[in-house]
Design a protein around this motif. Sequence first.
Motif, short mmCIF file in Angstrom:
data_model
loop_
_atom_site.label_atom_id
_atom_site.label_comp_id
_atom_site.label_asym_id
_atom_site.label_seq_id
_atom_site.Cartn_x
_atom_site.Cartn_y
_atom_site.Cartn_z
N VAL A 1 45.80 41.00 27.05
CA VAL A 1 46.50 41.60 28.18
C VAL A 1 47.11 40.51 29.07
CG1 VAL A 1 46.18 42.90 30.32
CG2 VAL A 1 45.19 43.75 28.18
N ALA A 2 46.36 39.46 29.34
CA ALA A 2 46.84 38.41 30.24
C ALA A 2 48.10 37.74 29.71
CB ALA A 2 45.75 37.36 30.46
N GLU A 3 48.20 37.65 28.36
CA GLU A 3 49.37 37.02 27.74
C GLU A 3 50.50 38.02 27.49
OE1 GLU A 3 45.86 34.66 27.35
OE2 GLU A 3 46.21 36.71 26.64
N GLY A 4 50.26 39.29 27.84
CA GLY A 4 51.29 40.32 27.68
C GLY A 4 51.53 40.74 26.25
N VAL A 5 50.53 40.60 25.38
CA VAL A 5 50.76 40.93 23.96
C VAL A 5 49.94 42.12 23.46
CG1 VAL A 5 51.52 38.61 23.33
CG2 VAL A 5 49.11 39.20 23.12
N THR A 6 48.93 42.59 24.20
CA THR A 6 48.24 43.84 23.84
C THR A 6 48.26 44.74 25.07
OG1 THR A 6 46.05 42.87 24.34
CG2 THR A 6 46.77 42.81 22.07
N VAL A 7 49.35 45.48 25.21
CA VAL A 7 49.59 46.27 26.42
C VAL A 7 50.22 47.61 26.04
CG1 VAL A 7 49.85 44.29 27.96
CG2 VAL A 7 51.84 45.14 26.70
N LEU A 8 50.27 48.52 26.98
CA LEU A 8 50.89 49.82 26.76
C LEU A 8 52.41 49.73 26.92
CD1 LEU A 8 48.49 52.17 28.77
CD2 LEU A 8 48.44 51.63 26.32
N SER A 9 53.11 50.57 26.18
CA SER A 9 54.56 50.67 26.31
C SER A 9 54.87 51.43 27.61
CB SER A 9 55.17 51.44 25.13
OG SER A 9 54.81 50.87 23.90
N GLU A 10 55.48 50.77 28.53
CA GLU A 10 55.84 51.42 29.80
C GLU A 10 57.34 51.67 29.82
OE1 GLU A 10 54.24 49.20 33.08
OE2 GLU A 10 52.17 49.36 32.37
N ASN A 11 57.79 52.49 28.85
CA ASN A 11 59.20 52.81 28.75
C ASN A 11 59.58 53.91 29.75
OD1 ASN A 11 58.18 55.18 27.56
ND2 ASN A 11 58.28 54.27 25.52
N ASP A 12 60.82 54.34 29.70
CA ASP A 12 61.29 55.36 30.65
C ASP A 12 60.52 56.67 30.47
OD1 ASP A 12 63.09 53.60 31.73
OD2 ASP A 12 64.80 54.33 30.57
N PHE A 13 60.18 57.01 29.24
CA PHE A 13 59.45 58.25 28.97
C PHE A 13 58.07 58.21 29.62
CE2 PHE A 13 57.12 61.23 26.13
CZ PHE A 13 57.95 62.34 26.26
N TYR A 14 57.41 57.06 29.50
CA TYR A 14 56.11 56.86 30.16
C TYR A 14 56.26 57.05 31.67
CZ TYR A 14 52.14 54.06 31.99
OH TYR A 14 51.04 53.61 32.68
N LYS A 15 57.27 56.44 32.23
CA LYS A 15 57.46 56.51 33.68
C LYS A 15 57.80 57.92 34.15
CE LYS A 15 58.87 51.67 33.92
NZ LYS A 15 60.00 50.72 34.09
N GLU A 16 58.47 58.70 33.29
CA GLU A 16 58.83 60.07 33.64
C GLU A 16 57.65 61.03 33.54
OE1 GLU A 16 61.95 61.12 30.98
OE2 GLU A 16 63.35 59.63 31.79
N ASN A 17 56.73 60.76 32.63
CA ASN A 17 55.69 61.74 32.31
C ASN A 17 54.29 61.38 32.81
OD1 ASN A 17 56.91 63.95 30.44
ND2 ASN A 17 57.84 62.02 29.78
N VAL A 18 54.07 60.12 33.17
CA VAL A 18 52.79 59.73 33.73
C VAL A 18 52.91 59.77 35.25
CG1 VAL A 18 51.09 57.87 33.93
CG2 VAL A 18 52.24 58.27 31.74
#
Length: 362
Positions: free
Chosen positions: A303-320
């Motif tokens: 996570v700290a290196e930004g390589v095992t993280v969730l996709s925070e795309n537009d769909f994520y931002k619209e629905n979460v």
Amino acid sequence: MKKLMAMLLASAMLLSVALTGCGDDKDSGDGKDGKYNSVAFVCGNIGDKSFNDVSWKGVQEGAEENNIKSKVIEYGADTKSKMEPTLNDAADTYDIVVASGGEMAEILEKFWEDYPNKRFILFDIDPDYDNKMSNAFCINFKQNEGDFLAGALAQKMSKTGTIGFVGGGEVVVIQDFLVGYIQGSKYANESGKVAIAFIGNWTDSAKAKELSGVQINTSNADVLHQVAGSAGLGLFQACQENGKKWAIGVDADQRDYFLETDPDLADVILTSMEKKCDVAIKSAINKTFSGELAYGTLEKWGVAEGVTVLSENDFYKENVPADVQTYMDDVEAKITAGEIKIDTMYGMATDVYNALRDGVKA
């Protein structure tokens, strides 16, 4: 006559020296003196819309940024006998060779010394692997950290308190995903349940669909996560056909792969737990050219290196919901800061693993 013989002898000696310098040297390519003109990615097959495709993307981007040629070399599915000759052939021909998995590391151990001027980038390697190859750099992905995020989000989005997990094979690396997923679920909802199933392979999407349907209709799971390679398509189909339950993909932003070909299917994929192999591989290639990559070592990136993280795309931002997004940002920050400690399957006793699974049994 003596002068002619002397000239012939001298010519023969020069020819001998020249031939010695051009002997059977596997390392006679452009890898010498730190000059790299080519990179190869060795894998089973591309086209999985997941791990291999995103890895190949990273190889291509690294090659493009450093103005070198790139090539994907496929040894085929379920053909382990072809892995060693394919890797060896790639080392013969290309200056930098990229491959994944502990099995590839074990194969490379047999002949890495034959290629002292070539460079090998091995990723998705076990965290306890002892890399003694001076021309190989190994990356371990902390998938347990990324799946902690997936489990926490799943519980925050669940209306029933039961979430699902469908894995390909019950092997250590997939169990490591599951350990993080369960602990993330418990962090977000101490009394939450996790329905767990394993397909037994990475290709049977029909089986994945069946198991996911059972989790939805019997266990009442309403957010499901697949870690099953191409078989994971079946989980997405089950979520689509059973009241549009939320699905969480893996390795790549899987919603993006289906946006054009199957937008209805894409719309059940809330996010994906990405192993950003493309980011890691491109970084490793760039650092090879800058001389910053620590060959002969293994590094653990999460996570700290930004390589095992969730996709925070537009769909994520619209629905979460906004408050859940804020919550997830806080969880990610705490993992990065080391405030949240996440267990790993590597080195975990079987009875501890079983107790973890049983403690959230749906």
